[in-house]
Design a protein around this motif. Structure first.
Motif, PDB file in Angstrom:
ATOM      1  N   ARG A  97      -6.163  -3.318  41.576  1.00 32.33           N
ATOM      2  CA  ARG A  97      -6.633  -1.961  41.870  1.00 32.33           C
ATOM      3  C   ARG A  97      -5.749  -1.288  42.914  1.00 32.33           C
ATOM      4  O   ARG A  97      -5.424  -0.106  42.808  1.00 32.33           O
ATOM      5  CB  ARG A  97      -8.093  -1.972  42.324  1.00 32.33           C
ATOM      6  CG  ARG A  97      -9.052  -2.185  41.154  1.00 32.33           C
ATOM      7  CD  ARG A  97     -10.469  -2.012  41.569  1.00 32.33           C
ATOM      8  NE  ARG A  97     -10.964  -3.374  41.855  1.00 32.33           N
ATOM      9  CZ  ARG A  97     -11.960  -3.659  42.663  1.00 32.33           C
ATOM     10  NH1 ARG A  97     -12.604  -2.713  43.287  1.00 32.33           N
ATOM     11  NH2 ARG A  97     -12.334  -4.902  42.852  1.00 32.33           N
ATOM     12  N   GLU A  98      -5.364  -2.052  43.924  1.00 31.76           N
ATOM     13  CA  GLU A  98      -4.502  -1.503  44.972  1.00 31.76           C
ATOM     14  C   GLU A  98      -3.164  -1.065  44.384  1.00 31.76           C
ATOM     15  O   GLU A  98      -2.657   0.008  44.719  1.00 31.76           O
ATOM     16  CB  GLU A  98      -4.272  -2.536  46.081  1.00 31.76           C
ATOM     17  CG  GLU A  98      -3.397  -2.009  47.195  1.00 31.76           C
ATOM     18  CD  GLU A  98      -3.105  -3.036  48.270  1.00 31.76           C
ATOM     19  OE1 GLU A  98      -2.691  -2.615  49.363  1.00 31.76           O
ATOM     20  OE2 GLU A  98      -3.275  -4.246  48.021  1.00 31.76           O
ATOM     21  N   GLN A  99      -2.598  -1.867  43.507  1.00 29.95           N
ATOM     22  CA  GLN A  99      -1.325  -1.508  42.884  1.00 29.95           C
ATOM     23  C   GLN A  99      -1.455  -0.237  42.029  1.00 29.95           C
ATOM     24  O   GLN A  99      -0.556   0.590  41.992  1.00 29.95           O
ATOM     25  CB  GLN A  99      -0.786  -2.671  42.043  1.00 29.95           C
ATOM     26  CG  GLN A  99      -0.234  -3.812  42.864  1.00 29.95           C
ATOM     27  CD  GLN A  99       0.882  -3.364  43.787  1.00 29.95           C
ATOM     28  OE1 GLN A  99       1.824  -2.703  43.381  1.00 29.95           O
ATOM     29  NE2 GLN A  99       0.762  -3.721  45.059  1.00 29.95           N
ATOM     30  N   SER A 100      -2.595  -0.105  41.378  1.00 28.39           N
ATOM     31  CA  SER A 100      -2.847   1.096  40.585  1.00 28.39           C
ATOM     32  C   SER A 100      -2.898   2.338  41.484  1.00 28.39           C
ATOM     33  O   SER A 100      -2.284   3.364  41.185  1.00 28.39           O
ATOM     34  CB  SER A 100      -4.156   0.928  39.812  1.00 28.39           C
ATOM     35  OG  SER A 100      -4.468   2.093  39.113  1.00 28.39           O
ATOM     36  N   VAL A 101      -3.637   2.229  42.580  1.00 33.80           N
ATOM     37  CA  VAL A 101      -3.737   3.338  43.534  1.00 33.80           C
ATOM     38  C   VAL A 101      -2.364   3.611  44.145  1.00 33.80           C
ATOM     39  O   VAL A 101      -1.948   4.775  44.278  1.00 33.80           O
ATOM     40  CB  VAL A 101      -4.786   3.036  44.633  1.00 33.80           C
ATOM     41  CG1 VAL A 101      -4.710   4.056  45.757  1.00 33.80           C
ATOM     42  CG2 VAL A 101      -6.176   2.993  44.031  1.00 33.80           C
ATOM     43  N   TYR A 102      -1.659   2.568  44.494  1.00 35.54           N
ATOM     44  CA  TYR A 102      -0.318   2.718  45.073  1.00 35.54           C
ATOM     45  C   TYR A 102       0.589   3.484  44.108  1.00 35.54           C
ATOM     46  O   TYR A 102       1.299   4.410  44.507  1.00 35.54           O
ATOM     47  CB  TYR A 102       0.266   1.344  45.401  1.00 35.54           C
ATOM     48  CG  TYR A 102       1.731   1.383  45.745  1.00 35.54           C
ATOM     49  CD1 TYR A 102       2.167   1.866  46.973  1.00 35.54           C
ATOM     50  CD2 TYR A 102       2.688   0.951  44.832  1.00 35.54           C
ATOM     51  CE1 TYR A 102       3.508   1.922  47.288  1.00 35.54           C
ATOM     52  CE2 TYR A 102       4.039   0.998  45.135  1.00 35.54           C
ATOM     53  CZ  TYR A 102       4.442   1.480  46.358  1.00 35.54           C
ATOM     54  OH  TYR A 102       5.765   1.546  46.662  1.00 35.54           O
ATOM     55  N   PHE A 133      -0.273   5.562  41.768  1.00 31.61           N
ATOM     56  CA  PHE A 133      -0.728   6.955  41.702  1.00 31.61           C
ATOM     57  C   PHE A 133      -0.252   7.744  42.913  1.00 31.61           C
ATOM     58  O   PHE A 133       0.267   8.854  42.793  1.00 31.61           O
ATOM     59  CB  PHE A 133      -2.255   7.002  41.594  1.00 31.61           C
ATOM     60  CG  PHE A 133      -2.810   8.383  41.619  1.00 31.61           C
ATOM     61  CD1 PHE A 133      -2.786   9.184  40.488  1.00 31.61           C
ATOM     62  CD2 PHE A 133      -3.348   8.912  42.795  1.00 31.61           C
ATOM     63  CE1 PHE A 133      -3.294  10.479  40.516  1.00 31.61           C
ATOM     64  CE2 PHE A 133      -3.848  10.199  42.836  1.00 31.61           C
ATOM     65  CZ  PHE A 133      -3.822  10.987  41.687  1.00 31.61           C
ATOM     66  N   VAL A 134      -0.429   7.161  44.100  1.00 33.64           N
ATOM     67  CA  VAL A 134      -0.035   7.847  45.342  1.00 33.64           C
ATOM     68  C   VAL A 134       1.470   8.054  45.356  1.00 33.64           C
ATOM     69  O   VAL A 134       1.958   9.142  45.713  1.00 33.64           O
ATOM     70  CB  VAL A 134      -0.509   7.059  46.585  1.00 33.64           C
ATOM     71  CG1 VAL A 134       0.102   7.609  47.857  1.00 33.64           C
ATOM     72  CG2 VAL A 134      -2.020   7.069  46.670  1.00 33.64           C
TER      73      VAL A 134
END
Length: 126
Positions: free
Chosen positions: A49-54, A56-57
């Motif tokens: 999930r963190e990699q996905s958010v990263y 996106f950001v």
């Protein structure tokens, strides 16, 4: 001679108690290993999930923020790999302990079987 049945019973109980203790330790270790595996799975999901958010950001950030965000992403990846190694090390240690307990249990079974053979031989020989 009067003490012999008591000694036999006492030794038999001693072996049984030792085997039960080893089995209890094995069960506790299996629970602990399963807990570590669950933690590892949860951490992996969180990391995904963190990699996905990263991603996106990083895609939507201002160009002047890109370097800062990339550095944070590198830090995060480094920490994730470190955590994974620690999980793996803990799991391997627990597996070693499980093997050791299994070997101890097998040894106790061998000693007990040997004791029973000797007892039968001494009963038949007497």
């Amino acid at each position: 001679m009067a003490n012999e049945p008591f000694t036999f019973e006492q030794k038999t109980q001693q072996y049984r108690t030792k085997i039960e203790e080893l089995q209890e330790k094995q069960v506790a270790l299996k629970k602990q290993r399963r807990y570590v595996e669950e933690q590892q799975e949860a951490y992996f999901e969180l990391q995904q999930r963190e990699q996905s958010v990263y991603g996106f950001v990083l895609t939507n950030c201002e160009p002047e923020e890109r370097t800062y965000i990339e550095d944070r992403g590198s830090d995060s990846l480094f920490l994730a790999k470190k955590a994974q190694r620690e999980f793996d090390e803990e799991r391997l240690q627990l597996e070693k302990e499980e093997r050791f307990l299994f070997e101890q249990k097998e040894y106790q079974h061998q000693v007990y079987r040997s004791f029973m053979r000797e007892s039968k031989e001494s009963d038949h020989g007497a």
